[in-house]
Design a protein around this motif. Sequence first.
Motif, PDB file in Angstrom:
ATOM      1  N   GLU A   1      -5.905 -86.409  72.443  1.00 58.40           N
ATOM      2  CA  GLU A   1      -4.473 -87.223  72.008  1.00 58.40           C
ATOM      3  C   GLU A   1      -3.571 -87.411  73.431  1.00 58.40           C
ATOM      4  OE1 GLU A   1      -5.089 -84.144  71.373  1.00 58.40           O
ATOM      5  OE2 GLU A   1      -3.549 -82.954  72.116  1.00 58.40           O
ATOM      6  N   CYS A   2      -4.347 -86.859  74.375  1.00 55.46           N
ATOM      7  CA  CYS A   2      -3.437 -87.053  75.835  1.00 55.46           C
ATOM      8  C   CYS A   2      -4.163 -87.926  76.663  1.00 55.46           C
ATOM      9  CB  CYS A   2      -3.228 -85.587  76.551  1.00 55.46           C
ATOM     10  SG  CYS A   2      -1.929 -84.691  75.218  1.00 55.46           S
ATOM     11  N   THR A   3      -5.699 -88.324  76.353  1.00 57.66           N
ATOM     12  CA  THR A   3      -6.397 -89.040  77.368  1.00 57.66           C
ATOM     13  C   THR A   3      -6.724 -90.040  77.219  1.00 57.66           C
ATOM     14  OG1 THR A   3      -8.582 -88.416  76.579  1.00 57.66           O
ATOM     15  CG2 THR A   3      -7.376 -86.407  77.906  1.00 57.66           C
ATOM     16  N   GLY A   4      -7.199 -90.897  77.991  1.00 59.79           N
ATOM     17  CA  GLY A   4      -7.702 -92.119  78.022  1.00 59.79           C
ATOM     18  C   GLY A   4      -9.365 -92.354  77.718  1.00 59.79           C
ATOM     19  N   ILE A   5      -9.857 -91.241  77.197  1.00 59.97           N
ATOM     20  CA  ILE A   5     -11.407 -91.369  77.166  1.00 59.97           C
ATOM     21  C   ILE A   5     -11.874 -91.071  75.631  1.00 59.97           C
ATOM     22  CG2 ILE A   5     -13.431 -89.854  77.756  1.00 59.97           C
ATOM     23  CD1 ILE A   5     -11.448 -88.109  79.661  1.00 59.97           C
ATOM     24  N   ALA A   6     -12.881 -92.130  75.298  1.00 62.64           N
ATOM     25  CA  ALA A   6     -13.579 -92.101  74.100  1.00 62.64           C
ATOM     26  C   ALA A   6     -14.923 -91.773  74.237  1.00 62.64           C
ATOM     27  CB  ALA A   6     -13.056 -93.173  73.165  1.00 62.64           C
TER      28      ALA A   6
ATOM     29  N   PHE B   1      -2.522 -89.684  94.385  1.00 56.92           N
ATOM     30  CA  PHE B   1      -3.016 -89.232  93.027  1.00 56.92           C
ATOM     31  C   PHE B   1      -2.092 -89.851  91.984  1.00 56.92           C
ATOM     32  CE2 PHE B   1       0.048 -85.982  91.858  1.00 56.92           C
ATOM     33  CZ  PHE B   1       0.398 -85.377  93.008  1.00 56.92           C
ATOM     34  N   SER B   2      -2.639 -90.119  90.974  1.00 57.27           N
ATOM     35  CA  SER B   2      -1.794 -90.944  89.912  1.00 57.27           C
ATOM     36  C   SER B   2      -1.572 -89.936  88.686  1.00 57.27           C
ATOM     37  CB  SER B   2      -2.681 -92.239  89.336  1.00 57.27           C
ATOM     38  OG  SER B   2      -2.647 -93.025  90.475  1.00 57.27           O
ATOM     39  N   VAL B   3      -0.649 -90.322  87.968  1.00 54.78           N
ATOM     40  CA  VAL B   3      -0.078 -89.180  86.705  1.00 54.78           C
ATOM     41  C   VAL B   3       0.076 -90.138  85.622  1.00 54.78           C
ATOM     42  CG1 VAL B   3       1.496 -87.578  85.673  1.00 54.78           C
ATOM     43  CG2 VAL B   3       0.823 -87.433  88.286  1.00 54.78           C
ATOM     44  N   ASP B   4      -0.748 -90.078  84.336  1.00 55.99           N
ATOM     45  CA  ASP B   4      -0.570 -90.811  83.247  1.00 55.99           C
ATOM     46  C   ASP B   4      -0.261 -89.901  82.095  1.00 55.99           C
ATOM     47  OD1 ASP B   4      -1.153 -93.836  83.782  1.00 55.99           O
ATOM     48  OD2 ASP B   4      -2.538 -92.674  85.015  1.00 55.99           O
ATOM     49  N   VAL B   5       0.651 -90.047  81.180  1.00 57.06           N
ATOM     50  CA  VAL B   5       0.712 -89.048  80.136  1.00 57.06           C
ATOM     51  C   VAL B   5       1.087 -89.820  78.994  1.00 57.06           C
ATOM     52  CG1 VAL B   5       1.893 -86.833  79.656  1.00 57.06           C
ATOM     53  CG2 VAL B   5       1.770 -87.482  81.940  1.00 57.06           C
TER      54      VAL B   5
ATOM     55  N   LEU C   1      -1.626 -78.938  77.079  1.00 59.02           N
ATOM     56  CA  LEU C   1      -1.420 -78.828  78.575  1.00 59.02           C
ATOM     57  C   LEU C   1      -2.771 -79.209  79.281  1.00 59.02           C
ATOM     58  CD1 LEU C   1       0.554 -75.593  78.828  1.00 59.02           C
ATOM     59  CD2 LEU C   1       1.377 -77.984  79.335  1.00 59.02           C
ATOM     60  N   ALA C   2      -4.137 -78.751  78.924  1.00 55.44           N
ATOM     61  CA  ALA C   2      -5.186 -79.046  79.345  1.00 55.44           C
ATOM     62  C   ALA C   2      -5.661 -80.488  79.278  1.00 55.44           C
ATOM     63  CB  ALA C   2      -6.239 -77.904  78.781  1.00 55.44           C
ATOM     64  N   GLY C   3      -5.200 -81.105  78.038  1.00 55.87           N
ATOM     65  CA  GLY C   3      -5.698 -82.434  77.888  1.00 55.87           C
ATOM     66  C   GLY C   3      -4.912 -83.215  79.021  1.00 55.87           C
ATOM     67  N   ILE C   4      -3.459 -82.966  79.224  1.00 57.39           N
ATOM     68  CA  ILE C   4      -2.736 -83.554  79.968  1.00 57.39           C
ATOM     69  C   ILE C   4      -3.113 -83.524  81.527  1.00 57.39           C
ATOM     70  CG2 ILE C   4      -0.573 -83.794  81.345  1.00 57.39           C
ATOM     71  CD1 ILE C   4       0.727 -82.651  78.801  1.00 57.39           C
TER      72      ILE C   4
END
Length: 435
Positions: free
Chosen positions: A162-167, A17-21, A284-287
């Motif tokens: 603010e923590c995700t790569g989703i629009a 799995f990958s982690v992006d923050v 935290l939930a966003g991460i």
Amino acid sequence: MGCCHYYAPAEGGDEAFSVDVSAITFGAGVLREAGDHARARGLRRVALMSDPVLAGLEHVAVARASLEQAGLDVVLYDEVRVEPTDESFLAAARFARDGEFDGFVSVGGGSVIDTCKAANLYSTHPAEFLTYVNAPIGEGRPVPGPLKPHIACPTTSGTGSECTGIAIFDLLSMKAKTGIVSRRLRPSMALVDPDCTATLPRNVVAASGFDVLSHALESYTALAYTRRKPAARPSLRPMSQGANPWSDLGCREALRIAGEHLVRAVNDAGDSEARSQLMWAATLAGIAFGNAGVHAPHGMSYSVAGLVRDFHPDGYPANGAIVPHGMSVIVNAPSVFRFTASACPERHLEAAAWLGAETRGATQAEAAGVLSERLIELMRATDMPNGISGVGYGVPDIPALAEGAYPQRRLLDNAPLPIGRGELDKLYRDALAYW
Ligand SMILES: [Zn+2]
């Protein structure tokens, strides 16, 4: 309480799995740091994005003053649409392109931050609009290179955008909510200032608080990453990769905080500790969900929001009917978690305990009831609508709701059990009313 077997290797499943923050700065008053952080990132001319209501309020003025004091050239864009559309994304992108900015600062809720991501994307890597939009509605092509720096400053404790790569946006021609998803869209920095939530109306705190709660609960109960088929290439591993040990960390703490502080934060505007904690839970939930993905309550929420007829809760701008995002999610949640509990009952029980339910002595067979009852308690304590009937839907609407949700495969396929048309129909039926 351990749940390690949830990640046991599975035949044909992914093995990593990958982690992006995003870089995150959290604390009361950090909005005033915007200018220094922007300058430190080498920015000279920035687009400051917000919506028409927020643009007249203090937060935007604070961010703007900070940027100007740091010697930056600032141009305000205050035409972000709440519940953005392809048209409003493109309008913001035109502004971004014409302004020749070297970076972006967004101040607002999820709509503002998502619009800023899209403006950054289409002004940096121009393309036909559907190029980057999720398949099957769009072409789902990868973003070809990095975007410009984007400092995201959330003003509600909900979306975690603010923590995700989703629009997320509404594609007007299809009357469908869909999105653009790419690691490259993730803001380079999140400035999370809990002071922003002090003046939010009660219903806004409630809706965004349940959004936080559901991000954590859905990520925690999502399909294990070891049970998702590997991507064609490792670099294409999706952000919605399923539950994993990293996302579990954020989910646990976000659920614990929501269990303790959500009702307080909603019912007492003066409880700054509760509101600040909820803001931290949102981060935290966003991460967590940015690295795991949500599932059915969100997948079902888009048609609940999209087919709205005349529902309009207090605390939201008066122009037209609206089911706010968090409400459109939480009205589905008890029904969904009753259904998914059998896939991983121990996870459902753990989550219920963090949310404040009494779980001592509860058997696995009781997990569905224990978790859904706790969610219902929290909804009643904060005056949330009573299921989808509480926002105006009845039995005759169920086929249309299910039809609208069915194409949301990115979300539905992240659930721990398969969800087809028949299941959607039943899930909406069971979500009609809870008390
Ligand atoms: Zn959400």
